[in-house]
Scaffold this motif. Structure first.
Motif, PDB file in Angstrom:
ATOM      1  N   SER A  42     -35.206  10.134   9.143  1.00  0.00           N
ATOM      2  CA  SER A  42     -35.407   8.932   9.951  1.00  0.00           C
ATOM      3  C   SER A  42     -35.091   7.666   9.156  1.00  0.00           C
ATOM      4  O   SER A  42     -34.525   6.715   9.690  1.00  0.00           O
ATOM      5  CB  SER A  42     -36.827   8.880  10.511  1.00  0.00           C
ATOM      6  OG  SER A  42     -37.765   8.709   9.461  1.00  0.00           O
ATOM      7  N   GLU A  43     -35.444   7.642   7.871  1.00  0.00           N
ATOM      8  CA  GLU A  43     -35.128   6.476   7.044  1.00  0.00           C
ATOM      9  C   GLU A  43     -33.624   6.348   6.828  1.00  0.00           C
ATOM     10  O   GLU A  43     -33.090   5.241   6.832  1.00  0.00           O
ATOM     11  CB  GLU A  43     -35.856   6.561   5.699  1.00  0.00           C
ATOM     12  CG  GLU A  43     -37.347   6.354   5.795  1.00  0.00           C
ATOM     13  CD  GLU A  43     -37.718   4.976   6.298  1.00  0.00           C
ATOM     14  OE1 GLU A  43     -37.060   3.996   5.925  1.00  0.00           O
ATOM     15  OE2 GLU A  43     -38.679   4.883   7.077  1.00  0.00           O
ATOM     16  N   ALA A  44     -32.933   7.461   6.627  1.00  0.00           N
ATOM     17  CA  ALA A  44     -31.481   7.412   6.454  1.00  0.00           C
ATOM     18  C   ALA A  44     -30.819   6.920   7.731  1.00  0.00           C
ATOM     19  O   ALA A  44     -29.873   6.124   7.683  1.00  0.00           O
ATOM     20  CB  ALA A  44     -30.953   8.790   6.068  1.00  0.00           C
ATOM     21  N   LYS A  45     -31.317   7.350   8.874  1.00  0.00           N
ATOM     22  CA  LYS A  45     -30.773   6.905  10.159  1.00  0.00           C
ATOM     23  C   LYS A  45     -31.019   5.410  10.348  1.00  0.00           C
ATOM     24  O   LYS A  45     -30.131   4.678  10.797  1.00  0.00           O
ATOM     25  CB  LYS A  45     -31.420   7.697  11.297  1.00  0.00           C
ATOM     26  CG  LYS A  45     -30.875   7.368  12.662  1.00  0.00           C
ATOM     27  CD  LYS A  45     -31.535   8.230  13.716  1.00  0.00           C
ATOM     28  CE  LYS A  45     -31.032   7.864  15.103  1.00  0.00           C
ATOM     29  NZ  LYS A  45     -31.717   8.636  16.136  1.00  0.00           N
ATOM     30  N   ALA A  46     -32.210   4.932   9.977  1.00  0.00           N
ATOM     31  CA  ALA A  46     -32.527   3.506  10.110  1.00  0.00           C
ATOM     32  C   ALA A  46     -31.647   2.670   9.186  1.00  0.00           C
ATOM     33  O   ALA A  46     -31.177   1.597   9.568  1.00  0.00           O
ATOM     34  CB  ALA A  46     -33.998   3.264   9.802  1.00  0.00           C
ATOM     35  N   MET A  47     -31.405   3.155   7.977  1.00  0.00           N
ATOM     36  CA  MET A  47     -30.540   2.422   7.049  1.00  0.00           C
ATOM     37  C   MET A  47     -29.110   2.358   7.575  1.00  0.00           C
ATOM     38  O   MET A  47     -28.437   1.340   7.449  1.00  0.00           O
ATOM     39  CB  MET A  47     -30.567   3.071   5.669  1.00  0.00           C
ATOM     40  CG  MET A  47     -31.842   2.820   4.901  1.00  0.00           C
ATOM     41  SD  MET A  47     -31.874   3.613   3.312  1.00  0.00           S
ATOM     42  CE  MET A  47     -30.502   2.839   2.487  1.00  0.00           C
ATOM     43  N   LYS A  48     -28.643   3.463   8.167  1.00  0.00           N
ATOM     44  CA  LYS A  48     -27.289   3.491   8.720  1.00  0.00           C
ATOM     45  C   LYS A  48     -27.175   2.502   9.878  1.00  0.00           C
ATOM     46  O   LYS A  48     -26.200   1.764   9.979  1.00  0.00           O
ATOM     47  CB  LYS A  48     -26.941   4.899   9.191  1.00  0.00           C
ATOM     48  CG  LYS A  48     -25.515   5.034   9.703  1.00  0.00           C
ATOM     49  CD  LYS A  48     -25.258   6.402  10.270  1.00  0.00           C
ATOM     50  CE  LYS A  48     -24.715   7.317   9.216  1.00  0.00           C
ATOM     51  NZ  LYS A  48     -24.276   8.602   9.767  1.00  0.00           N
ATOM     52  N   GLU A  49     -28.183   2.457  10.752  1.00  0.00           N
ATOM     53  CA  GLU A  49     -28.166   1.528  11.876  1.00  0.00           C
ATOM     54  C   GLU A  49     -28.238   0.086  11.391  1.00  0.00           C
ATOM     55  O   GLU A  49     -27.566  -0.792  11.922  1.00  0.00           O
ATOM     56  CB  GLU A  49     -29.323   1.822  12.829  1.00  0.00           C
ATOM     57  CG  GLU A  49     -29.143   3.098  13.616  1.00  0.00           C
ATOM     58  CD  GLU A  49     -30.358   3.447  14.445  1.00  0.00           C
ATOM     59  OE1 GLU A  49     -31.385   2.735  14.365  1.00  0.00           O
ATOM     60  OE2 GLU A  49     -30.287   4.448  15.178  1.00  0.00           O
ATOM     61  N   ASP A  50     -29.046  -0.183  10.358  1.00  0.00           N
ATOM     62  CA  ASP A  50     -29.156  -1.531   9.818  1.00  0.00           C
ATOM     63  C   ASP A  50     -27.840  -1.994   9.203  1.00  0.00           C
ATOM     64  O   ASP A  50     -27.459  -3.154   9.331  1.00  0.00           O
ATOM     65  CB  ASP A  50     -30.261  -1.618   8.769  1.00  0.00           C
ATOM     66  CG  ASP A  50     -31.646  -1.614   9.382  1.00  0.00           C
ATOM     67  OD1 ASP A  50     -31.756  -1.800  10.605  1.00  0.00           O
ATOM     68  OD2 ASP A  50     -32.619  -1.440   8.627  1.00  0.00           O
ATOM     69  N   SER A  51     -27.135  -1.102   8.543  1.00  0.00           N
ATOM     70  CA  SER A  51     -25.880  -1.500   7.900  1.00  0.00           C
ATOM     71  C   SER A  51     -24.800  -1.786   8.940  1.00  0.00           C
ATOM     72  O   SER A  51     -23.925  -2.607   8.705  1.00  0.00           O
ATOM     73  CB  SER A  51     -25.413  -0.421   6.928  1.00  0.00           C
ATOM     74  OG  SER A  51     -25.016   0.740   7.620  1.00  0.00           O
ATOM     75  N   THR A  53     -25.434  -3.002  12.075  1.00  0.00           N
ATOM     76  CA  THR A  53     -25.795  -4.146  12.906  1.00  0.00           C
ATOM     77  C   THR A  53     -25.938  -5.434  12.112  1.00  0.00           C
ATOM     78  O   THR A  53     -25.939  -6.504  12.702  1.00  0.00           O
ATOM     79  CB  THR A  53     -27.122  -3.886  13.644  1.00  0.00           C
ATOM     80  OG1 THR A  53     -28.151  -3.658  12.687  1.00  0.00           O
ATOM     81  CG2 THR A  53     -27.004  -2.699  14.573  1.00  0.00           C
ATOM     82  N   SER A  54     -26.067  -5.379  10.806  1.00  0.00           N
ATOM     83  CA  SER A  54     -26.289  -6.605  10.034  1.00  0.00           C
ATOM     84  C   SER A  54     -24.972  -7.336   9.828  1.00  0.00           C
ATOM     85  O   SER A  54     -23.937  -6.749   9.557  1.00  0.00           O
ATOM     86  CB  SER A  54     -26.941  -6.277   8.700  1.00  0.00           C
ATOM     87  OG  SER A  54     -26.064  -5.505   7.918  1.00  0.00           O
ATOM     88  N   ALA A  55     -25.038  -8.647   9.968  1.00  0.00           N
ATOM     89  CA  ALA A  55     -23.875  -9.504   9.750  1.00  0.00           C
ATOM     90  C   ALA A  55     -23.948 -10.068   8.341  1.00  0.00           C
ATOM     91  O   ALA A  55     -25.021 -10.083   7.725  1.00  0.00           O
ATOM     92  CB  ALA A  55     -23.878 -10.627  10.779  1.00  0.00           C
ATOM     93  N   PRO A  56     -22.850 -10.562   7.809  1.00  0.00           N
ATOM     94  CA  PRO A  56     -22.908 -11.173   6.484  1.00  0.00           C
ATOM     95  C   PRO A  56     -23.863 -12.361   6.505  1.00  0.00           C
ATOM     96  O   PRO A  56     -23.845 -13.176   7.419  1.00  0.00           O
ATOM     97  CB  PRO A  56     -21.479 -11.621   6.214  1.00  0.00           C
ATOM     98  CG  PRO A  56     -20.628 -10.987   7.246  1.00  0.00           C
ATOM     99  CD  PRO A  56     -21.501 -10.522   8.347  1.00  0.00           C
ATOM    100  N   ALA A  57     -24.686 -12.455   5.501  1.00  0.00           N
ATOM    101  CA  ALA A  57     -25.707 -13.496   5.453  1.00  0.00           C
ATOM    102  C   ALA A  57     -25.111 -14.795   4.944  1.00  0.00           C
ATOM    103  O   ALA A  57     -24.449 -14.822   3.919  1.00  0.00           O
ATOM    104  CB  ALA A  57     -26.862 -13.066   4.570  1.00  0.00           C
ATOM    105  N   GLY A  58     -25.350 -15.865   5.676  1.00  0.00           N
ATOM    106  CA  GLY A  58     -24.918 -17.188   5.264  1.00  0.00           C
ATOM    107  C   GLY A  58     -26.126 -17.947   4.753  1.00  0.00           C
ATOM    108  O   GLY A  58     -27.229 -17.410   4.653  1.00  0.00           O
ATOM    109  N   PRO A  59     -25.949 -19.214   4.444  1.00  0.00           N
ATOM    110  CA  PRO A  59     -27.100 -20.000   4.002  1.00  0.00           C
ATOM    111  C   PRO A  59     -28.080 -20.185   5.160  1.00  0.00           C
ATOM    112  O   PRO A  59     -27.666 -20.357   6.306  1.00  0.00           O
ATOM    113  CB  PRO A  59     -26.489 -21.328   3.568  1.00  0.00           C
ATOM    114  CG  PRO A  59     -25.136 -21.373   4.184  1.00  0.00           C
ATOM    115  CD  PRO A  59     -24.711 -19.961   4.413  1.00  0.00           C
TER     116      PRO A  59
END
Length: 94
Positions: A42-51, A53-59
């Protein structure tokens, strides 16, 4: 040489495991191993989903709301040990 395990070798390995750990502790060990595998999956699946859906972080913007808290559960379906977790923020400046 080592790649061919037949039925007698597997039975011998199982007998040695039962003798080492005892028949009473084996079900508990198997249960905890299964629970650990479910948590890891479940943690591996959550990490895959987070990677994905996450956009590059700006300021960060001054008027921007902080991200909402997530709840991480110890194992699927276990609501007694869940707790809110604050996501770490990126404090590096370039």
């Amino acid at each position: 040489m080592f790649g061919r395990l037949g039925a007698p070798e597997i039975i011998l390995i199982l007998v040695v495991i039962v003798l080492l750990f005892g028949a009473k502790k084996l079900p508990d060990m198997a249960r905890s191993l299964g629970k650990s595998a479910r948590i890891l999956k479940s943690e591996a699946k959550a990490m895959k989903e987070d990677s994905h859906t996450s956009a590059p972080a700006g300021p960060p913007n001054p008027g921007e709301q902080p991200p909402a808290q997530r709840t991480i559960q110890a194992s699927p379906g276990d609501v007694n040990s869940s707790r809110p977790v604050n996501e770490p923020s990126d404090t590096t400046q370039r």
